[in-house]
Design an enzyme around this catalytic site. Structure first.
Site, mmCIF file in Angstrom:
data_model
loop_
_atom_site.group_PDB
_atom_site.id
_atom_site.type_symbol
_atom_site.label_atom_id
_atom_site.label_comp_id
_atom_site.label_asym_id
_atom_site.label_seq_id
_atom_site.Cartn_x
_atom_site.Cartn_y
_atom_site.Cartn_z
ATOM 1 C CD GLU A 1 -0.691 -5.464 5.783
ATOM 2 O OE1 GLU A 1 -0.523 -6.075 4.709
ATOM 3 O OE2 GLU A 1 -0.955 -4.237 5.829
ATOM 4 C CB CYS B 1 -0.986 -0.056 1.167
ATOM 5 S SG CYS B 1 -2.387 1.059 0.951
ATOM 6 C CG HIS C 1 -3.496 -3.748 3.200
ATOM 7 N ND1 HIS C 1 -2.498 -3.066 3.867
ATOM 8 C CD2 HIS C 1 -4.214 -2.813 2.543
ATOM 9 C CE1 HIS C 1 -2.620 -1.766 3.634
ATOM 10 N NE2 HIS C 1 -3.647 -1.581 2.834
#
Lengths: 76, 222
Positions: free
Chosen positions: B196, B86, B194
């Site tokens: 994560e 990002c 993302h």
């Protein structure tokens, strides 16, 4: 001394913000706006004698992203 | 495997990134942007998401000039691994480690939702836990994720199998539906979605685990 740096998206790079502004002008009744390009102006307050080459370096290294933007320096 | 997560003023995915790396078995240090060097023996640098320096000037532009980024570039040039997610992807393009740039989303909206991604290549430490062609779900949350790159670099990305992920349904106008790209040596990955935020059942999906496990597995074998 002062300098003004104009940063614009390069020709050919689609400018979605400019397009949105164009549409908004149209909905306000301003006919015939065929294109809007939006950029930014950065004013620099510089030590006297700063060379245009140094200002150019500032643009290349930080003020503009030359992958998508072009810039023009105006020494005032 | 030793990982460093860079923290800029305005980073907001740094702790999530650390949690994901630790869960996959990495030894993680947080590194402040003013530090001029990485901890000794770091294998992977993660540049997290967020709004570094308030997105002033351009997303990632100020962060890319921070002292730690010189060390990150040197780490990459030595062949070290770097993952930028990002805002981290925006920072990596601004440093020149990855080609192209991230522009304002084509629909001008901040997009925050789960998206389907296609894994385009399994030939990298980041994607070897998937098969090319797999569809995975990761969240996106960005305003400036519209990837653009000149024709020569786009041809190189395609020809060298360096497009890591593409969007199933392009949300932001990115050229060739690109969601993530690899460096020439395949050790630097930048991506807008993302991983994560997709490593725990509580996130709504765990498709991101394979990315972190693959990356850390790379070092377990070494």
């Amino acid at each position: 001394m002062k300098a003004r740096v104009h940063v614009m998206l390069k020709n050919g790079v689609l400018d979605p913000q400019g397009e949105a502004v164009r549409h908004a002008l149209g909905s306000l009744g301003f006919d015939g706006v065929e294109g809007v390009r939006q950029g930014k102006v950065i004013e620099l307050d510089l030590a006297d004698g700063t060379s245009e080459a140094t200002i150019g370096e500032m643009c290349e290294k930080l003020l503009a992203n030359t992958v998508i933007e072009s810039y023009r320096v105006e020494v005032l | 495997m030793r990982a460093a997560v860079i923290v800029f003023p305005g980073s907001n995915c740094d702790r999530d990134m650390a949690v994901a790396l630790k869960a996959a078995g990495a030894d993680v240090s947080m590194v402040w942007h003013k530090d001029a060097s990485l901890p000794d023996g770091v294998d992977l640098v993660a540049v997290p998401g967020g709004f570094s320096f308030g997105d002033y000037l351009r997303c990632g532009a100020i962060a890319a000039q921070s002292p730690i980024c010189k060390a990150v570039v040197a780490h990459a040039e030595r062949g070290g691994y770097v993952l930028g997610v990002c805002n981290g992807f925006q920072v990596l393009t601004e440093t020149g480690l990855l080609p192209g740039a991230l522009m304002r989303n084509a629909n001008l909206k901040f997009i925050c939702k789960a998206v389907d991604l296609k894994v385009e290549t399994s030939a990298s430490a980041f994607t070897e836990g998937y098969n090319a062609g797999d569809m995975v779900g990761y969240p996106v949350a960005h305003h400036d994720g519209n990837y653009t790159v000149d024709e020569a670099n786009l041809a190189a990305l395609k020809g060298e199998d360096r497009i890591a992920f593409t969007y199933g349904d392009n949300p932001n106008g990115s050229v060739a539906d690109i969601a993530g790209v690899l460096s020439k040596n395949r050790r630097v990955l930048g991506m807008m979605p993302h991983p994560e935020r997709a490593v725990d059942a509580g996130h709504g999906g765990t498709d991101g685990q394979a990315l972190f496990r693959g990356l850390i597995g790379e070092f377990a074998q070494a």
